[in-house]
Motif scaffolding. Structure first.
Motif: not given
Length: 326
Positions: A42-60
């Motif tokens: 669950m901690a890993d999923i929470d971290t992945l949930w705020v991880t993404g590609t540059p821009g880091y907006l919700p759609d990223d």
């Protein structure tokens, strides 16, 4: 022992790849798949949930189905291309090729199958990188630390399944002689080790190659032994004294590179590590290495012992300082 950041990163990438192939996975199933508690998943999923590609907006960002997650089920809805096969770019190809070529330093200690596998992978990566490495030739040497004669003896013993006699310098700078049955080579960070079965201890042991003074191949055949699945990873002796060290935040590398029992964050930015210590000389060396960042050591006797060692070292320089030398 606290988890290394690199190990957690590998697991989180694996979770994304696993969820890409499986729909609606219960948290407990995901935890069993990756060998960690459900709370860690669950901690890993929470971290992945705020991880993404540059821009880091919700759609990223990598995304999961929130309604399913509230029911204890994980469903990946957006992987942000994390599972899409990628081609090596010039820089990645050169870096991978450099790493493979560095392994040539271990060739004297590789058996025929591993040497052949290394040659095959090296040839394929060389072909894949093509012009990138032709334009920028890569010459890399891995500092194994073992003397050539030691590496050659270990390689012979592994290839021919023969017993070895080692003259070895331990963490306390004591030279001992041990007969071992070699199992395999292990690389960890910038160190190379021989995993072997110690006949004297009747247990598996890791021997740092740069601490092997001499290796002699014996006529006896090496016996097969039941080696623990995690034998490649150093585990502190549970019988060792438990020592707590509080360190300034800039010494964070200690928790990442030294086997510790527990890490505790303090509100002032410092942190504590608990270590099992069998050889006091090893701990003295560590504390002196990070002396500027040590804020507290418990029990106090350990701190006093290290302070005495530091004073003795300074006293040894006193005659030189008195003579005006550095």
């Amino acid at each position: 022992m606290p988890e290394r950041a690199s190990d957690r990163l590998v697991r989180m990438l694996g979770i994304v790849a696993y969820l890409e192939r499986h729909d609606d996975v219960p948290v407990e199933q995901l935890a069993a798949q990756f060998g960690v508690p459900p709370e860690q998943v669950m901690a890993d999923i929470d971290t992945l949930w705020v991880t993404g590609t540059p821009g880091y907006l919700p759609d990223d960002l990598i995304d999961f189905d929130a309604a399913s997650y509230e029911q204890g089920v994980v469903r990946l809805t957006e992987s942000r291309g994390m599972t899409r096969p990628l081609r090596l770019g010039p820089r990645e190809g050169v870096a991978l090729l450099a790493a493979l070529r560095s392994l040539a330093a271990l060739r004297p200690a590789l058996d025929a199958d591993r040497a052949a596998a290394l040659d095959s992978v090296l040839a394929k990566v060389q072909a894949a990188t093509g012009d990138a490495t032709a334009a920028a030739p890569v010459e890399v040497e891995l500092q194994v630390g073992a003397a050539p004669a030691v590496a050659a003896a270990i390689g012979t013993a592994l290839a021919e399944r023969r017993r070895l006699r080692l003259r070895y310098v331990d963490a306390s700078d004591v030279v001992t002689e041990r007969d071992v049955d070699p199992v395999r080579l292990v690389s960890e960070d910038d160190r190379s080790y021989l995993l072997a079965w110690s006949l004297a201890a009747d247990a598996e042991r890791l021997f740092r190659l740069d601490r092997v003074v001499e290796a002699t191949v014996l006529p006896d055949a090496a016996q097969s032994h039941d080696v623990a699945a995690d034998a490649d990873v150093f585990q502190p002796d549970a019988s060792g004294e438990l020592v707590t060290v509080r360190l300034a935040g800039r010494a964070r590398w200690v928790a990442e590179s030294v086997p510790v029992e527990r890490t505790h964050e303090r509100g002032d930015g410092s942190f504590e590590v608990e270590l099992r210590v069998v050889q006091p000389a090893w701990l003295r060396h560590l504390l002196l290495q990070v002396a500027d960042d040590v804020l507290e050591v418990r029990p106090v006797e350990v701190a006093q012992d290290t302070a005495a060692a530091a004073r003795a070292a300074l006293d040894a320089y006193a005659p030189l300082l008195g003579a005006g030398e550095v």
